[in-house]
Design an enzyme around this catalytic site. Structure first.
Site, PDB file in Angstrom:
ATOM      1  N   CYS A 182       0.756  -1.180   0.069  1.00 50.62           N
ATOM      2  CA  CYS A 182       0.005   0.005   0.016  1.00 50.62           C
ATOM      3  C   CYS A 182       0.987   1.292   0.081  1.00 50.62           C
ATOM      4  CB  CYS A 182      -0.789   0.149   1.205  1.00 50.62           C
ATOM      5  SG  CYS A 182      -1.973   1.360   1.098  1.00 50.62           S
ATOM      6  N   CYS A 185      -0.278   4.047   2.099  1.00 51.01           N
ATOM      7  CA  CYS A 185      -0.339   3.689   3.588  1.00 51.01           C
ATOM      8  C   CYS A 185       1.145   4.112   4.049  1.00 51.01           C
ATOM      9  CB  CYS A 185      -0.540   2.362   3.829  1.00 51.01           C
ATOM     10  SG  CYS A 185      -2.138   1.885   3.238  1.00 51.01           S
ATOM     11  N   ASP A 186       2.109   3.763   3.250  1.00 51.67           N
ATOM     12  CA  ASP A 186       3.454   3.446   3.652  1.00 51.67           C
ATOM     13  C   ASP A 186       4.519   4.480   2.841  1.00 51.67           C
ATOM     14  OD1 ASP A 186       2.726   1.680   5.838  1.00 51.67           O
ATOM     15  OD2 ASP A 186       3.152  -0.034   4.090  1.00 51.67           O
TER      16      ASP A 186
END
Ligand code: NDP
Length: 499
Positions: A182, A185-186
């Protein structure tokens, strides 16, 4: 009072069913009188259970509640579903741009205010007797429960795929320490670093485009000499970016690291069979998804890829079992279409129940439930003090740390779309209420007004590569560092140890 009314509604339902016709599936299925007898024995049978707390499930719940059908929703292990993982949604009707979590937060709020019972639990087993679905569910604490329902709406989504290569995951792997699926996300953790994206589909192109805005160099590793992505305009745009390099006919065969974080990958050229090493710190997998249908393999018809086959509208091969969202949609996978499928599934489930002779509960009960839900929400808001302070700038962080001299400061480094982070948030809030003499703060890695590297430098700690990371800081120094989820008890013990 509500319980009494519910019992009354079910009694009415039972009475009505006694004189009712066979179901819409040609008379081979449920007979009203059979259902009436069953409900007499077991009034706890639910009219409908929605399985999945993403956009499809929540929309279905909303439509059921509007029709006065009491709705039990199993939220599963990823509340908010796939949309909650996106930091920027630009195609949700009526919203110019918003984080997926914000959209899902307001949808869940709407559903709970409308009176849904939302359980933080996952399905572990489902079967169907002649008339009724038997569900076994488990909550986060491992408690099991059995539920029976006349109809189910399955909206459990699909899971991203993994490569299954050494170093990817497992005890010695680098999952969460450089390997991710992701980018939104990261990605913020890989600013100005070299990263690679595996895959040649539309997701890989999106991931590469997102990472190109942050990372120094993005390698896109495609296993064939052609891309699967349909969006040719976006492909051309990404191919033209100076810091994106495509490699075709290649396979990642191993991930290496220094024991802490990823340092390189081995890449096999599928044609020449030569293996080369590429220095990277982040590896993002975008290699498709697998629908969450394992539990349904014996119950409903699935296609060759495991997606639920729809027979009529949103109904599966089993009457009374409806599906919505990515679990039955290998192609579109859009929030709007998932939502539309949730709506259709709810209306079709309502019709199915009506054929069984179901009478929706009185409006008054919904109003009472809604009022109760609103009271609960207001109570939460009042109790929700400022125990955990959001760090908004490096100066703010400095102020928080200096005010905490000789006092323990606990910082929760989180990402808004990270599910473990979301699950830990109430734990942190609860512990913050418990320890008034400890300063609690949280830092969002996607907040561009504060650099995570600058913060780590300020407290003289090593890079923060994973969320949630909990930093226990005393006199400006990190005395304890914990990654991942933990129970309230373990969290409290760490505070006792360090305060
Ligand atoms: P896809 O299945 O479309 O693509 C998966 C990619 O990963 C393919 O290039 C595939 O290679 C590759 N792959 C699969 N397994 C491996 C492996 N073990 N090793 C290396 N490579 C592998 O998945 P997506 O998630 O990209 O997309 C799913 C659907 O969602 C698609 O229909 C897509 O169009 C849609 N989508 C639409 C978006 C939009 O904005 N419109 C955004 C994202 C997705 P190969 O081709 O060789 O099989």
């Amino acid at each position: 009072m509500v319980a009494k009314r519910l019992l009354f509604a079910w009694s009415l339902f039972s009475l009505f069913l006694t004189g009712c016709h066979s179901d819409k599936n040609g008379g081979t299925g449920t007979k009203g009188s059979d259902v009436a007898a069953l409900l007499k024995q077991n009034p706890a049978v639910k009219p409908v259970v929605v399985i999945g707390g993403g956009v499809a499930g929540l929309t279905a719940a909303n439509y059921l509640l509007q029709a006065n059908i009491p709705c039990l929703l199993l939220e599963g292990s990823k509340p908010g579903g796939a949309l909650a993982q996106s930091d920027s949604v630009r195609n949700w009707p009526g919203v110019f741009e918003a984080p997926g979590l914000t959209i899902m937060g307001s949808l869940k709020d709407q559903v709970s205010r409308n009176g849904a019972t939302i359980l933080p639990a996952s399905l572990t087993e489902i079967t169907k007797d002649q008339h009724v679905f038997n569900l076994r569910i488990r909550d986060d604490a491992g408690n099991e429960q059995k539920i029976q329902a006349l109809t189910c709406i399955v909206a459990m989504g699909a899971e991203p795929n993994y490569l299954g290569i050494p170093g990817e995951s497992g005890p010695n792997g680098y999952w969460g320490r450089g390997v991710s699926n992701c980018a939104v996300c990261d990605g913020a953790l890989f600013k100005d670093k070299n990263v690679a994206v595996v895959g040649g589909g539309d997701s890989a192109i999106l991931e590469a485009a997102y990472l190109a805005g942050l990372a120094k160099q993005v390698h896109v590793l495609v296993r064939r000499d052609v891309l699967r992505a349909h969006d040719t305009r976006k492909v051309a745009m990404v191919q033209a970016l100076p810091n994106v390099k495509f490699m075709r006919d290649v396979a990642v065969v191993a991930v290496h690291g220094d024991g802490q974080v990823v340092t390189s990958i081995d890449v096999l050229n599928n044609k020449t069979k030569a293996v080369t090493s590429i220095d990277i710190e982040g590896l993002f997998l975008a290699i498709g998804a697998t629908p969450n249908t394992k539990l349904f393999a014996r119950l409903v018809e699935l296609d060759a890829f495991g997606y639920i086959i729809l027979r009529k509208g949103q109904e599966s091969s089993v009457s009374g079992l409806f599906a919505a969202g990515d679990i039955c949609d290998p192609l579109t996978k859009q929030a709007v279409t998932s939502s539309a499928m949730g709506c259709k599934a709810a209306l079709e489930a309502k019709e199915y129940l009506e054929h069984l002779g179901y009478i929706p509960v009185a409006q008054v009960q919904q109003d009472e439930k809604g009022a109760d839900a609103r009271k609960e929400l207001n109570k939460e808001k009042k109790e929700d003090g400022d125990g955990v302070v959001e760090i908004t700038s490096i100066e703010h962080a400095q102020k928080i740390l200096s005010s905490g001299e000789r006092k323990l400061v606990v910082v929760d480094v989180y990402g808004t779309f990270c599910m473990p982070c979301q699950k830990m948030a109430p734990v942190v809030e609860a512990v913050a209420k418990q320890y008034k003499n400890v300063q609690f703060a949280k830092l969002n890695i996607a907040d561009r007004s504060i650099s995570i590297d600058a913060f780590a430098h300020m407290i003289n700690t090593t890079e923060i590569m994973q969320v949630p990371t909990f930093l226990f800081i005393k006199n400006g120094k990190v005395v304890e560092r914990r990654i991942g989820m933990m129970s309230q008890e373990v969290f409290a013990k760490l505070i006792d140890k360090n305060k």
